[in-house]
Scaffold this motif. Structure first.
Motif, mmCIF file in Angstrom:
data_model
loop_
_atom_site.group_PDB
_atom_site.id
_atom_site.type_symbol
_atom_site.label_atom_id
_atom_site.label_comp_id
_atom_site.label_asym_id
_atom_site.label_seq_id
_atom_site.Cartn_x
_atom_site.Cartn_y
_atom_site.Cartn_z
ATOM 1 N N SER A 65 1.001 -1.084 -0.080
ATOM 2 C CA SER A 65 -0.169 0.181 0.056
ATOM 3 C C SER A 65 0.406 1.077 0.260
ATOM 4 O O SER A 65 0.492 2.014 -0.609
ATOM 5 N N GLU A 66 2.233 0.709 0.630
ATOM 6 C CA GLU A 66 2.706 2.545 0.479
ATOM 7 C C GLU A 66 4.047 2.324 -0.565
ATOM 8 O O GLU A 66 4.677 2.854 -0.610
ATOM 9 N N GLY A 67 4.171 0.840 -1.401
ATOM 10 C CA GLY A 67 5.129 1.118 -2.554
ATOM 11 C C GLY A 67 6.251 1.284 -1.638
ATOM 12 O O GLY A 67 7.288 1.639 -2.449
ATOM 13 N N VAL A 68 6.356 0.595 -0.041
ATOM 14 C CA VAL A 68 7.782 0.347 0.219
ATOM 15 C C VAL A 68 8.570 -0.825 0.194
ATOM 16 O O VAL A 68 7.159 -2.006 0.942
ATOM 17 N N ARG A 69 9.083 -1.501 0.591
ATOM 18 C CA ARG A 69 9.757 -3.013 0.072
ATOM 19 C C ARG A 69 11.088 -3.124 1.565
ATOM 20 O O ARG A 69 11.735 -2.581 1.549
ATOM 21 N N LEU A 70 10.651 -3.458 3.014
ATOM 22 C CA LEU A 70 12.013 -3.013 3.869
ATOM 23 C C LEU A 70 12.507 -4.347 3.849
ATOM 24 O O LEU A 70 12.176 -5.961 3.638
ATOM 25 N N PRO A 71 13.725 -3.638 3.216
ATOM 26 C CA PRO A 71 14.609 -5.318 3.925
ATOM 27 C C PRO A 71 14.917 -5.974 5.075
ATOM 28 O O PRO A 71 14.668 -5.227 6.124
ATOM 29 N N SER A 72 15.714 -7.111 5.201
ATOM 30 C CA SER A 72 15.694 -7.569 6.569
ATOM 31 C C SER A 72 16.735 -8.785 6.563
ATOM 32 O O SER A 72 17.450 -9.076 6.088
ATOM 33 N N THR A 73 17.009 -7.812 7.841
ATOM 34 C CA THR A 73 18.651 -8.592 8.175
ATOM 35 C C THR A 73 18.855 -10.216 8.718
ATOM 36 O O THR A 73 19.379 -10.655 8.553
ATOM 37 N N LEU A 74 17.542 -9.694 9.853
ATOM 38 C CA LEU A 74 17.450 -11.189 10.266
ATOM 39 C C LEU A 74 15.437 -11.725 9.932
ATOM 40 O O LEU A 74 14.796 -11.244 10.545
ATOM 41 N N VAL A 75 15.492 -12.763 9.107
ATOM 42 C CA VAL A 75 14.258 -13.460 9.236
ATOM 43 C C VAL A 75 14.202 -14.438 9.709
ATOM 44 O O VAL A 75 14.631 -15.217 9.831
ATOM 45 N N THR A 76 13.227 -14.756 11.814
ATOM 46 C CA THR A 76 13.052 -16.014 11.681
ATOM 47 C C THR A 76 11.533 -16.713 11.989
ATOM 48 O O THR A 76 10.686 -15.682 11.397
ATOM 49 N N THR A 77 11.725 -17.459 13.055
ATOM 50 C CA THR A 77 9.925 -17.759 13.334
ATOM 51 C C THR A 77 9.972 -18.125 14.177
ATOM 52 O O THR A 77 8.754 -18.090 14.831
ATOM 53 N N SER A 78 11.069 -17.371 15.203
ATOM 54 C CA SER A 78 11.145 -16.687 16.042
ATOM 55 C C SER A 78 10.848 -15.170 17.050
ATOM 56 O O SER A 78 11.782 -14.731 16.410
ATOM 57 N N PHE A 79 9.369 -15.618 18.111
ATOM 58 C CA PHE A 79 9.299 -14.042 18.827
ATOM 59 C C PHE A 79 10.649 -13.740 19.092
ATOM 60 O O PHE A 79 10.851 -12.437 19.542
#
Length: 323
Positions: free
Chosen positions: A215-229
């Protein structure tokens, strides 16, 4: 159909579905795989239709197999309900409850509903599993879990939501982080210069964030992707960057005075809701029903205390998630 269904062969069939393959089921049953395969073949002859089909390295149910599995699960549920009603005269002194929840709800459950329930009913055993949104829905629908707690489940008429309340997605950062100095609700674009941590895409929170990105036309880069909160909280605590999550999932990490939660401006990030669900039409045991009532009551108090109950709640009305 009952006259044609051999209980033993049906049990083997259900184990194959749960295990995903004949060989894996044979290991659980402590049998030779060929014996399990022969039993399934005889069951298919008795039913007159194929029940399983090859799917990759395992097997998957055909339409007829799905029908049989649903029938067996309903039969088991009705039998369990009958036995549970008989056991209810013992005032819920014994029993077993299966709960599946997003990791963000586990700390809350252990601090509130489960701690109190298990203190009051020490002989009732509980399995508490952590899973993604998709897996929680699957387990509840397949009646492998009595109760599910999750963020924004998909519309599914097979689920009944007993309680829901808003769970806005917020940013969590160290108090000294530059984002904390802006003094206003954050746009996603505000996050772009900084490293962030996020959940995998099968989590409802991540799906909401991706919708807001579009909706904002933004793609946030992620340094860490995880399944853990928990990993998200440690990422922020270590000063590595920001994360996005709901208040209930971030609360265990937000007890540190160095961490703060910042509101987001995008309205899509305020539309998600936490739900407490069960299988629509399933007759829960007295023990599971009692725990469900306790969780619903505790969650309502939490929502009121946290200022999340912004909508007038209908009195004790159960809702299909599809409604």
């Amino acid at each position: 159909m009952d006259d044609r269904l051999d209980t033993r062969r049906v049990r083997y069939f259900m184990q194959v579905l749960d295990s995903g393959s004949v060989r894996a089921a044979a290991d659980v049953l402590d049998m030779d795989p060929s014996a399990v395969s022969r039993a399934i073949g005889i069951l298919e002859q008795e039913c007159g239709v194929p029940l399983l089909e090859r799917h990759g390295r395992g097997v998957a149910p055909t339409d007829a197999g799905e029908m049989l599995a649903g029938y067996v699960r309903r039969q088991n549920s009705q039998k369990q309900h009958l036995m549970a009603q008989m056991d209810s005269i013992r005032k819920i002194e014994r029993g077993h409850i299966d709960i599946v929840a997003g990791e963000g709800y586990v700390d809350w459950l252990m601090r509130h509903s489960l701690r109190e329930f298990m203190t009051t009913h020490p002989k009732i055993t509980i399995d508490l599993d952590v899973a993604s949104t998709d897996e929680i829905v699957r387990r509840v629908v397949e009646e492998r879990a009595h109760i599910g707690m999750l963020f924004q489940p998909p519309k599914d008429e097979r689920l009944t939501s007993h309680e829901s309340h808003p769970q806005p997605i917020q940013a969590m950062v160290l108090r000294a982080h530059p984002l904390a100095q802006l003094g206003r609700p954050l746009k996603l674009a505000d996050l772009l210069p900084y490293p962030g941590a996020t959940l995998h895409r099968n989590f409802g929170v991540r799906q909401h964030i991706e919708a807001a990105e579009i909706s904002e036309g933004v793609r946030l880069p992620s340094t860490l992707v995880t399944t853990s909160f928990s990993a998200l909280g440690h990422f922020v605590s270590a000063g590595l960057g920001y994360t996005l999550g709901t208040r209930i999932s971030l609360t265990p990490n937000a007890t540190s005075p160095d961490l703060i939660e910042l509101p987001m401006k995008n309205p899509l990030l305020s539309q998600g809701r936490s739900h407490i669900v069960s299988r629509h039409g399933r007759m829960l045991s007295p023990a599971a029903s009692e725990l469900l009532r306790r969780i619903v009551a505790d969650m309502r108090r939490y929502a009121d205390t946290a200022g999340l109950a912004t909508e007038k709640r209908p009195a004790a009305r159960k809702r299909s998630v599809a409604a």
